[in-house]
Scaffold this active site. Sequence first.
Site, short mmCIF file in Angstrom:
data_model
loop_
_atom_site.label_atom_id
_atom_site.label_comp_id
_atom_site.label_asym_id
_atom_site.label_seq_id
_atom_site.Cartn_x
_atom_site.Cartn_y
_atom_site.Cartn_z
N ARG A 61 -9.36 -0.43 -20.44
CA ARG A 61 -9.88 0.77 -19.76
C ARG A 61 -8.72 1.68 -19.37
O ARG A 61 -8.81 2.90 -19.43
CB ARG A 61 -10.72 0.39 -18.52
N TYR A 113 -23.38 24.95 -22.69
CA TYR A 113 -24.14 23.86 -23.32
C TYR A 113 -25.16 23.29 -22.31
O TYR A 113 -24.83 23.09 -21.13
CB TYR A 113 -23.14 22.78 -23.76
N ASP A 185 -14.71 24.82 -23.30
CA ASP A 185 -15.35 23.93 -24.28
C ASP A 185 -15.09 24.53 -25.66
O ASP A 185 -15.62 25.58 -26.01
CB ASP A 185 -16.86 23.85 -23.97
N LYS A 210 -19.21 16.46 -32.83
CA LYS A 210 -19.55 17.56 -33.74
C LYS A 210 -18.48 17.70 -34.83
O LYS A 210 -18.33 16.79 -35.62
CB LYS A 210 -19.73 18.84 -32.93
C1 LIG Z 1 -22.88 18.51 -28.06
C2 LIG Z 1 -22.12 19.36 -27.15
C3 LIG Z 1 -21.66 18.87 -25.91
C4 LIG Z 1 -21.99 17.47 -25.42
O1 LIG Z 1 -21.37 16.50 -26.20
P1 LIG Z 1 -21.95 15.02 -26.41
O2 LIG Z 1 -20.97 14.42 -27.34
O3 LIG Z 1 -23.32 15.18 -27.00
O4 LIG Z 1 -22.00 14.37 -25.08
C5 LIG Z 1 -20.88 19.71 -25.13
N1 LIG Z 1 -20.60 20.98 -25.51
C6 LIG Z 1 -21.04 21.49 -26.68
C7 LIG Z 1 -20.69 22.90 -27.03
C8 LIG Z 1 -21.81 20.70 -27.54
O5 LIG Z 1 -22.25 21.23 -28.68
#
Ligand SMILES: *Cc1c(COP(=O)(O)O)cnc(C)c1O
Length: 393
Positions: A61, A113, A185, A210
């Site tokens: 961890r 998001y 983000d 993604k």
């Molecule tokens: C999918 C997504 C998230 C969240 O990510 P997870 O891996 O699903 O927890 C955050 N920001 C954006 C822009 C996303 O497309």
Amino acid sequence: MSSRNEQDSNQEVEKLKFATRLLHFGSEIDRNTGASSVPIYQASTFHHEDVFNPPLYDYSRSGNPTRQALEDYIALLEGGARGLAYSSGMAAISSTFMLLSAGDHMIVTEDVYGGTYRLLSSILSRFGIESTFVDMTDLEQVKAALKSNTKAVYMETPSNPTLKITDIAAVTNWAKEHNLLTMLDNTFMTPYYQRPIEMGVDIVLHSATKFLGGHSDVLAGLAVARTESLGRQLKVLQNGLGTVLGVQDCWLLMRGMKTLQARMRASEESAAVLAAWLSGRKDITGVYYPGLIDHPGREIHEKQSTGYGAVVSFDVGSGERAKQVLNRVKLPLVAVSLGAVESILSYPAMMSHAAMPPEVRSARGITDGLLRFSVGLEDIDDLIADLDQAFAI
Ligand SMILES: *Cc1c(COP(=O)(O)O)cnc(C)c1O
């Protein structure tokens, strides 16, 4: 803790171009065996040979060599001081928000998001962390949201699903004047197209689920801190909250990241063709893609990014027609998520933005006819032919 040699080799790697760094990031060869990929250290704990000289890693961890390789990899790509890997994008974002304390206030982009919106509005609000959601394409609105207890600004650009553009440098420079922490983000652009730390942003966040992972087979999150001191604070939170990414997934993510540039380029090329084709159709009432000549904020986007990405949103005119298209397409995955080798077609009104009241949704352009297409690596002619047959009444 790194040796002289390691520091020299880090400096060497930093001189390389992006595509080369993706393959030669420092841990691509196992130092002990010469193995051609980072070993998966499937261990929760590490033996103390001499209790007076504890080993570099003592418990997974708190640190694991496989995860460390991934964390160093993303830090290198984003140009930050330290990277951290988490069990999902939301784990990265929620752990980072723990930098704030009860009584603090954040300014957040309104089309953030959905999961981030939920976290702020229904979870962190219970702990006394307040947020104001503003249209970040308008700097005046950001400025007007400043309060005496404001501590941070949270950006997401291009935003989801209408690809709105925030001026990263303008918001960041203003935030610095007020000693606010800046977070961004960067999921849609990835460090291949956009490196916010170079524009002064303090913390870059990713849903690595993604484009970075790229194959719809790993759930993961990453954060990169601009400074060592912020990196240390994030490390304390990651260890304290236990939101770490498992080693198998660290390995899979690194495997996916090696082809990031090749995938992004190919998908972007197709996305541009798709956006142009959609724009030329009379039965499509709106197309959102930062690469289109008339996309709002295009000039700002071009100042801060080297590409337009692979996500194209478009309006087919009505909810009924959107559902028809979703049921008729044969090639894309009809699903939540984006950024994979296979194309993914999403329906924001019923998927990612279902929880948003209909008035708020339509005010933000997320109509019942809006679809979001994440372009994969299929031949674009086949994708267009498939959409064409799905559009036919
Ligand atoms: C999918 C997504 C998230 C969240 O990510 P997870 O891996 O699903 O927890 C955050 N920001 C954006 C822009 C996303 O497309």
